[in-house]
Design a protein around this motif. Structure first.
Motif, PDB file in Angstrom:
ATOM      1  N   PRO A  38      -7.911  57.039 -32.442  1.00 50.38           N
ATOM      2  CA  PRO A  38      -8.861  56.087 -33.019  1.00 50.38           C
ATOM      3  C   PRO A  38     -10.062  56.812 -33.627  1.00 50.38           C
ATOM      4  O   PRO A  38     -10.471  57.866 -33.141  1.00 50.38           O
ATOM      5  CB  PRO A  38      -9.284  55.230 -31.821  1.00 50.38           C
ATOM      6  CG  PRO A  38      -9.039  56.080 -30.642  1.00 50.38           C
ATOM      7  CD  PRO A  38      -7.897  56.979 -30.980  1.00 50.38           C
ATOM      8  N   VAL A  39     -10.580  56.263 -34.696  1.00 52.67           N
ATOM      9  CA  VAL A  39     -11.764  56.821 -35.339  1.00 52.67           C
ATOM     10  C   VAL A  39     -12.781  55.725 -35.586  1.00 52.67           C
ATOM     11  O   VAL A  39     -12.416  54.587 -35.884  1.00 52.67           O
ATOM     12  CB  VAL A  39     -11.424  57.524 -36.674  1.00 52.67           C
ATOM     13  CG1 VAL A  39     -10.658  58.797 -36.445  1.00 52.67           C
ATOM     14  CG2 VAL A  39     -10.666  56.628 -37.606  1.00 52.67           C
ATOM     15  N   THR A  95     -10.868  51.792 -31.503  1.00 48.67           N
ATOM     16  CA  THR A  95     -11.401  50.990 -32.605  1.00 48.67           C
ATOM     17  C   THR A  95     -10.321  50.269 -33.408  1.00 48.67           C
ATOM     18  O   THR A  95     -10.651  49.528 -34.325  1.00 48.67           O
ATOM     19  CB  THR A  95     -12.179  51.903 -33.570  1.00 48.67           C
ATOM     20  OG1 THR A  95     -11.294  52.918 -34.051  1.00 48.67           O
ATOM     21  CG2 THR A  95     -13.368  52.535 -32.882  1.00 48.67           C
ATOM     22  N   LYS A  96      -9.050  50.526 -33.102  1.00 47.03           N
ATOM     23  CA  LYS A  96      -7.904  49.952 -33.822  1.00 47.03           C
ATOM     24  C   LYS A  96      -7.808  50.472 -35.267  1.00 47.03           C
ATOM     25  O   LYS A  96      -7.031  49.965 -36.061  1.00 47.03           O
ATOM     26  CB  LYS A  96      -7.944  48.420 -33.840  1.00 47.03           C
ATOM     27  CG  LYS A  96      -8.037  47.789 -32.470  1.00 47.03           C
ATOM     28  CD  LYS A  96      -6.833  48.075 -31.640  1.00 47.03           C
ATOM     29  CE  LYS A  96      -6.951  47.374 -30.301  1.00 47.03           C
ATOM     30  NZ  LYS A  96      -6.080  47.885 -29.305  1.00 47.03           N
ATOM     31  N   THR A  97      -8.604  51.473 -35.605  1.00 51.05           N
ATOM     32  CA  THR A  97      -8.473  52.189 -36.870  1.00 51.05           C
ATOM     33  C   THR A  97      -8.067  53.604 -36.503  1.00 51.05           C
ATOM     34  O   THR A  97      -8.742  54.256 -35.712  1.00 51.05           O
ATOM     35  CB  THR A  97      -9.812  52.218 -37.636  1.00 51.05           C
ATOM     36  OG1 THR A  97     -10.249  50.886 -37.826  1.00 51.05           O
ATOM     37  CG2 THR A  97      -9.653  52.903 -38.978  1.00 51.05           C
ATOM     38  N   TYR A  98      -6.949  54.069 -37.059  1.00 51.72           N
ATOM     39  CA  TYR A  98      -6.382  55.336 -36.598  1.00 51.72           C
ATOM     40  C   TYR A  98      -6.233  56.337 -37.732  1.00 51.72           C
ATOM     41  O   TYR A  98      -6.071  55.972 -38.894  1.00 51.72           O
ATOM     42  CB  TYR A  98      -5.003  55.110 -35.975  1.00 51.72           C
ATOM     43  CG  TYR A  98      -5.028  54.168 -34.804  1.00 51.72           C
ATOM     44  CD1 TYR A  98      -5.486  54.586 -33.566  1.00 51.72           C
ATOM     45  CD2 TYR A  98      -4.601  52.854 -34.933  1.00 51.72           C
ATOM     46  CE1 TYR A  98      -5.505  53.726 -32.477  1.00 51.72           C
ATOM     47  CE2 TYR A  98      -4.620  51.982 -33.857  1.00 51.72           C
ATOM     48  CZ  TYR A  98      -5.078  52.435 -32.638  1.00 51.72           C
ATOM     49  OH  TYR A  98      -5.108  51.570 -31.574  1.00 51.72           O
ATOM     50  N   MET A  99      -6.255  57.598 -37.348  1.00 53.79           N
ATOM     51  CA  MET A  99      -5.867  58.701 -38.215  1.00 53.79           C
ATOM     52  C   MET A  99      -4.782  59.465 -37.461  1.00 53.79           C
ATOM     53  O   MET A  99      -4.617  59.283 -36.258  1.00 53.79           O
ATOM     54  CB  MET A  99      -7.048  59.600 -38.552  1.00 53.79           C
ATOM     55  CG  MET A  99      -8.045  58.939 -39.476  1.00 53.79           C
ATOM     56  SD  MET A  99      -9.308  60.068 -39.999  1.00 53.79           S
ATOM     57  CE  MET A  99      -9.034  60.054 -41.739  1.00 53.79           C
ATOM     58  N   GLU A 125      -3.424  60.605 -24.111  1.00 57.47           N
ATOM     59  CA  GLU A 125      -3.354  61.637 -25.150  1.00 57.47           C
ATOM     60  C   GLU A 125      -4.287  61.295 -26.304  1.00 57.47           C
ATOM     61  O   GLU A 125      -4.936  62.180 -26.868  1.00 57.47           O
ATOM     62  CB  GLU A 125      -1.924  61.766 -25.662  1.00 57.47           C
ATOM     63  CG  GLU A 125      -0.967  62.307 -24.645  1.00 57.47           C
ATOM     64  CD  GLU A 125       0.481  62.245 -25.104  1.00 57.47           C
ATOM     65  OE1 GLU A 125       0.726  61.982 -26.305  1.00 57.47           O
ATOM     66  OE2 GLU A 125       1.362  62.469 -24.267  1.00 57.47           O
ATOM     67  N   ARG A 126      -4.361  60.016 -26.644  1.00 59.30           N
ATOM     68  CA  ARG A 126      -5.245  59.597 -27.736  1.00 59.30           C
ATOM     69  C   ARG A 126      -6.703  59.902 -27.413  1.00 59.30           C
ATOM     70  O   ARG A 126      -7.458  60.330 -28.282  1.00 59.30           O
ATOM     71  CB  ARG A 126      -5.094  58.101 -28.010  1.00 59.30           C
ATOM     72  CG  ARG A 126      -3.856  57.753 -28.742  1.00 59.30           C
ATOM     73  CD  ARG A 126      -3.833  56.293 -29.092  1.00 59.30           C
ATOM     74  NE  ARG A 126      -2.564  55.959 -29.719  1.00 59.30           N
ATOM     75  CZ  ARG A 126      -2.236  54.756 -30.101  1.00 59.30           C
ATOM     76  NH1 ARG A 126      -3.076  53.755 -29.934  1.00 59.30           N
ATOM     77  NH2 ARG A 126      -1.078  54.528 -30.667  1.00 59.30           N
TER      78      ARG A 126
END
Length: 150
Positions: A38-39, A95-99, A125-126
């Motif tokens: 997440p970012v 944040t439900k926004t991923y890279m 891991e995330r």
């Protein structure tokens, strides 16, 4: 004159395959693991900006521009090799926004293996990848050079 054909055992292909023990195949040496992390919007903006800056200096073997995933993977590898710069007590929120990152198998084991950082730190891991990436970004902001990373 006629031989008894019933005495011969007929072996089918299926029986022939089952008679040999199955061997476990060796995993490919270039096998990759896709880890998405997440970012925050600010972190995403910083990562994209840094990637665009590095596109001028680095191109792939085929002449293509540097992808965001490849850049993220490079930053993550740097963070794994300089684990002392990682701040393990940062705030973490999905944040439900991923890279994405694409780590090779041997690098992935450092994070997600049986004795990896995720198990040592008792987190996902995330979260481990997020903390490493955030710490590397902070290190760059404090004066770390991108040339040292690449």
């Amino acid at each position: 004159m006629f031989q008894n054909n019933h005495s011969k055992k007929i072996i089918s292909k299926k029986d022939e395959l089952e008679s040999f023990p199955k061997k476990r195949r060796q995993p490919r040496s270039d096998k990759c693991h896709n880890i998405k992390f997440p970012v925050t919007p600010i972190m995403q903006m910083k990562l994209r900006t840094l990637c665009k800056q590095m596109e001028r200096f680095i191109q792939t073997k085929e002449g293509q521009p540097l992808s965001q995933t490849a850049f993220n993977t490079t930053l993550l590898k740097f963070g794994l090799s300089h684990i002392d710069i990682v701040d393990w007590v940062q705030d973490y929120k999905d944040t439900k926004t991923y890279m994405h990152t694409m780590l090779k198998e041997n690098s992935y084991k450092v994070i997600g293996g049986p004795y990896g950082l995720a198990i040592q730190k008792q987190s996902s891991e995330r979260k481990v990848v997020f903390l490493i990436m955030a710490s590397v970004l902070l290190w760059i902001e404090k004066g770390g050079s991108l040339e040292e990373i690449l």
